[in-house]
Write a protein that holds these residues in place. Structure first.
Motif, PDB file in Angstrom:
ATOM      1  N   ILE A 311     -22.978  57.821  45.867  1.00  0.00           N
ATOM      2  CA  ILE A 311     -22.134  58.998  46.110  1.00  0.00           C
ATOM      3  C   ILE A 311     -22.742  60.135  45.359  1.00  0.00           C
ATOM      4  O   ILE A 311     -22.965  61.408  46.160  1.00  0.00           O
ATOM      5  CB  ILE A 311     -20.504  58.709  45.756  1.00  0.00           C
ATOM      6  CG1 ILE A 311     -19.769  57.643  46.670  1.00  0.00           C
ATOM      7  CG2 ILE A 311     -19.884  60.207  45.882  1.00  0.00           C
ATOM      8  CD1 ILE A 311     -18.504  57.314  46.342  1.00  0.00           C
ATOM      9  N   MET A 312     -23.070  59.842  44.137  1.00  0.00           N
ATOM     10  CA  MET A 312     -23.621  60.975  43.619  1.00  0.00           C
ATOM     11  C   MET A 312     -25.130  61.594  44.066  1.00  0.00           C
ATOM     12  O   MET A 312     -25.146  62.784  44.105  1.00  0.00           O
ATOM     13  CB  MET A 312     -23.834  60.573  41.993  1.00  0.00           C
ATOM     14  CG  MET A 312     -22.664  60.413  41.226  1.00  0.00           C
ATOM     15  SD  MET A 312     -23.207  60.009  39.297  1.00  0.00           S
ATOM     16  CE  MET A 312     -23.997  61.487  38.866  1.00  0.00           C
ATOM     17  N   LEU A 315     -24.184  64.022  46.938  1.00  0.00           N
ATOM     18  CA  LEU A 315     -23.747  65.145  46.619  1.00  0.00           C
ATOM     19  C   LEU A 315     -24.930  65.705  46.256  1.00  0.00           C
ATOM     20  O   LEU A 315     -24.820  67.023  46.410  1.00  0.00           O
ATOM     21  CB  LEU A 315     -22.705  64.814  45.408  1.00  0.00           C
ATOM     22  CG  LEU A 315     -21.440  64.198  45.978  1.00  0.00           C
ATOM     23  CD1 LEU A 315     -20.463  63.925  44.709  1.00  0.00           C
ATOM     24  CD2 LEU A 315     -20.690  65.054  46.962  1.00  0.00           C
ATOM     25  N   PHE A 316     -25.858  65.176  45.195  1.00  0.00           N
ATOM     26  CA  PHE A 316     -26.772  65.821  44.844  1.00  0.00           C
ATOM     27  C   PHE A 316     -27.921  66.384  45.962  1.00  0.00           C
ATOM     28  O   PHE A 316     -28.506  67.470  45.818  1.00  0.00           O
ATOM     29  CB  PHE A 316     -27.701  65.162  43.781  1.00  0.00           C
ATOM     30  CG  PHE A 316     -26.907  65.154  42.408  1.00  0.00           C
ATOM     31  CD1 PHE A 316     -26.915  66.508  41.664  1.00  0.00           C
ATOM     32  CD2 PHE A 316     -26.458  64.255  41.609  1.00  0.00           C
ATOM     33  CE1 PHE A 316     -26.145  66.789  40.354  1.00  0.00           C
ATOM     34  CE2 PHE A 316     -25.885  64.508  40.331  1.00  0.00           C
ATOM     35  CZ  PHE A 316     -25.752  65.693  39.791  1.00  0.00           C
ATOM     36  N   THR A 317     -28.045  65.449  46.950  1.00  0.00           N
ATOM     37  CA  THR A 317     -28.777  65.769  47.987  1.00  0.00           C
ATOM     38  C   THR A 317     -28.413  67.201  48.971  1.00  0.00           C
ATOM     39  O   THR A 317     -29.234  67.917  49.158  1.00  0.00           O
ATOM     40  CB  THR A 317     -28.938  64.583  49.036  1.00  0.00           C
ATOM     41  OG1 THR A 317     -29.310  63.726  48.493  1.00  0.00           O
ATOM     42  CG2 THR A 317     -29.690  65.221  50.329  1.00  0.00           C
ATOM     43  N   PHE A 318     -27.074  67.167  48.938  1.00  0.00           N
ATOM     44  CA  PHE A 318     -26.591  68.643  49.482  1.00  0.00           C
ATOM     45  C   PHE A 318     -26.581  69.856  48.606  1.00  0.00           C
ATOM     46  O   PHE A 318     -26.837  70.967  48.896  1.00  0.00           O
ATOM     47  CB  PHE A 318     -24.973  68.134  49.924  1.00  0.00           C
ATOM     48  CG  PHE A 318     -24.630  67.726  51.024  1.00  0.00           C
ATOM     49  CD1 PHE A 318     -24.728  68.533  52.503  1.00  0.00           C
ATOM     50  CD2 PHE A 318     -24.516  66.321  51.318  1.00  0.00           C
ATOM     51  CE1 PHE A 318     -24.564  67.828  53.522  1.00  0.00           C
ATOM     52  CE2 PHE A 318     -24.322  65.604  52.589  1.00  0.00           C
ATOM     53  CZ  PHE A 318     -24.416  66.357  53.769  1.00  0.00           C
ATOM     54  N   PHE A 319     -26.303  69.299  47.337  1.00  0.00           N
ATOM     55  CA  PHE A 319     -26.570  70.460  46.244  1.00  0.00           C
ATOM     56  C   PHE A 319     -28.062  70.917  46.348  1.00  0.00           C
ATOM     57  O   PHE A 319     -28.254  72.376  46.414  1.00  0.00           O
ATOM     58  CB  PHE A 319     -25.958  70.041  45.041  1.00  0.00           C
ATOM     59  CG  PHE A 319     -26.437  70.860  43.675  1.00  0.00           C
ATOM     60  CD1 PHE A 319     -25.749  72.116  43.663  1.00  0.00           C
ATOM     61  CD2 PHE A 319     -27.497  70.675  43.073  1.00  0.00           C
ATOM     62  CE1 PHE A 319     -26.087  72.966  42.609  1.00  0.00           C
ATOM     63  CE2 PHE A 319     -27.803  71.420  41.811  1.00  0.00           C
ATOM     64  CZ  PHE A 319     -27.341  72.663  41.695  1.00  0.00           C
ATOM     65  N   THR A 359     -27.059  71.232  57.836  1.00  0.00           N
ATOM     66  CA  THR A 359     -25.655  70.164  57.246  1.00  0.00           C
ATOM     67  C   THR A 359     -25.974  69.122  58.081  1.00  0.00           C
ATOM     68  O   THR A 359     -25.704  67.667  57.543  1.00  0.00           O
ATOM     69  CB  THR A 359     -24.629  70.965  57.430  1.00  0.00           C
ATOM     70  OG1 THR A 359     -24.569  72.188  56.534  1.00  0.00           O
ATOM     71  CG2 THR A 359     -23.435  70.092  56.617  1.00  0.00           C
ATOM     72  N   SER A 366     -28.967  62.059  53.326  1.00  0.00           N
ATOM     73  CA  SER A 366     -28.477  61.650  52.044  1.00  0.00           C
ATOM     74  C   SER A 366     -28.172  60.524  51.953  1.00  0.00           C
ATOM     75  O   SER A 366     -28.414  59.620  51.211  1.00  0.00           O
ATOM     76  CB  SER A 366     -27.545  62.830  51.794  1.00  0.00           C
ATOM     77  OG  SER A 366     -26.113  62.544  52.647  1.00  0.00           O
TER      78      SER A 366
END
Length: 439
Positions: A311-312, A315-319, A359, A366
């Motif tokens: 999950i992290m 999230l970091f991939t999108f960030f 997106t 991701s």
């Protein structure tokens, strides 16, 4: 096979390419030799070779220099940490944004700041390394202050030398120098890990070992697809009449990579994953929940650890994709150069369209990246030894594939410039387009 040897002969026929390859090999040999030079005042026979957790991943990237307590014990990692910090500051601090827009002079200032920050980070990481990673009985120098001061100086000099080697490889060799140093450290551990796995399996489990090699092959192919996959957005440029000539009018493409973030999400997530076990360990005696958290997140094969890790990473991939790819800037550059996406209005509508497409391609990217990151845990559950399992995914495999593909692309460019046949039948590496719109 005949075509392969013909390509190798063509590579060494080009004098410039031959010199660059030999220079690269020479610099990498120097780097590997330095990984075995132990810091003064340390007894290498008392060092612990079994480094686990995130330190084990770091040791793999450094080719064993970390566990060897060598003069290259921190390698190029402080420079990478400094580069990440500067890159994040470039996204958020106006001063660094201004430097980035100043061209060569701005880049020189940023590089100078990065080098100074590298020295500071090396001192900080070196102090923690000497205090926590080296056993007390391995230090044979009686004067602890002198040992710490000399070791910090040598580690800092070693990191600066590695940084210089990386720059020399980039200028005089082939490929990206910093990435090459990391890759050669990872690859250096592969033969030993493979041999250890083969000896462990023996003849009684030879079929299982062959299945492991086959699975590794498909994992590598999947990572190649993840690295090369792009979503091409068509861009049409309006015709312009300058004098008696007509310019523009051709269709090009904006390549949006499925994995625009590279290995950075895994690095960020891996850096934070040791915090739950550390915090839980402090309160383990007074709380059953804290003890459960400490135990669970210390086990890299637990489903809680891998689910949180995945999950992290997503999230970091999108960030990281959001801060590295700017749809507004791409749309403005296209509008300024007279380009437009067919069926989409220039300006804000183009920016929103690019953001939507980005997106949509980032989500499967991701998800795939998260699966690749936790593959070593599944490999260990299947009975693969820890050292060999690290090559089934994670940061190590992504770095190796990315660097090798980039190096092959540069070699192929030299071949095509000299009118030799490229390394692929198509004349170019698959997944790359000849018509790319540069924003």
């Amino acid at each position: 096979m005949k075509k392969f040897f013909s390509t190798i002969r063509n590579i060494f026929t080009i004098e410039d390419l031959r010199v660059r390859i030999l220079n690269t090999v020479g610099f990498l040999i120097i780097f590997r030799l330095g990984s075995f030079v132990v810091l003064p005042g340390i007894d290498p026979s008392k060092l612990d070779d079994n480094v686990a957790g995130i330190l084990g991943i770091l040791d793999t990237m450094l080719g064993g220099a970390f566990s060897n307590a060598s003069i290259f014990g921190l390698g190029i990692m402080p420079y990478i940490s400094a580069s990440i910090v500067i890159q994040l500051l470039t996204m958020a601090v106006p001063y660094f944004q201004k430097l980035q827009k100043e061209g060569d002079s701005g880049r020189k200032k940023i590089n100078q700041i990065t080098r100074v920050l590298t020295i500071a980070i090396t001192f900080a990481q070196g102090s923690a390394y000497l205090a926590g990673a080296i056993p007390a009985d391995a230090i044979v120098l009686e004067n602890k202050f002198l040992f710490t001061l000399s070791s910090l100086t040598i580690l800092t000099a070693g990191t600066i030398f590695c940084m210089w080697l990386g720059e020399r490889i980039t200028d005089k060799g082939i490929g990206n120098g910093i990435s090459m140093l990391i890759m050669i450290g990872i690859i250096s551990r592969f033969p030993g890990s493979l041999m250890q796995e083969a000896v462990t399996r023996g003849m009684s489990e030879a079929l299982f070992f062959l299945l492991e090699i086959l699975a590794l092959f498909f994992v590598v192919m999947a990572v190649v697809l993840l690295t090369q996959a792009v979503r091409r957005i068509p861009v049409q440029y309006a015709k312009q009449v300058v004098g008696n000539k007509v310019y523009g009018g051709q269709r090009q493409y904006i390549p949006l990579k499925v994995n625009s973030a590279g290995v950075m999400p895994i690095i960020f997530a891996q850096s934070l994953m040791f915090l739950p076990s550390m915090v839980g360990g402090y309160f383990a005696e007074s709380s059953d929940v804290a003890q459960y958290v400490a135990t669970t997140f210390s086990n890299f094969q637990s489903w809680e650890y891998n689910l949180t890790f995945a999950i992290m990473i997503m999230l970091f991939t999108f960030f990281y994709t959001a801060i590295s790819v700017n749809p507004n800037q791409i749309a403005d550059d296209m509008k300024r150069n007279g380009g437009f996406i067919p069926g989409v209005k220039p300006g804000k509508a183009t920016s929103e369209f690019i953001d939507t497409v980005l997106t949509r391609v980032t989500f499967p990217g991701s998800l795939f990246l998260a699966v690749v990151a936790i593959m070593p845990a599944f490999a260990q559950m299947a009975g693969v030894n820890t050292n060999f399992a690290q090559f089934f995914g994670g940061t190590s495999l992504l770095i190796m594939v990315g660097v090798i593909l980039d190096t092959l692309q540069q070699i192929e460019s030299y071949l095509l410039m000299r009118h030799y046949e490229g390394m692929m039948k198509s004349g170019k590496l698959k997944g790359r387009s000849q018509n790319i719109a540069v924003a």
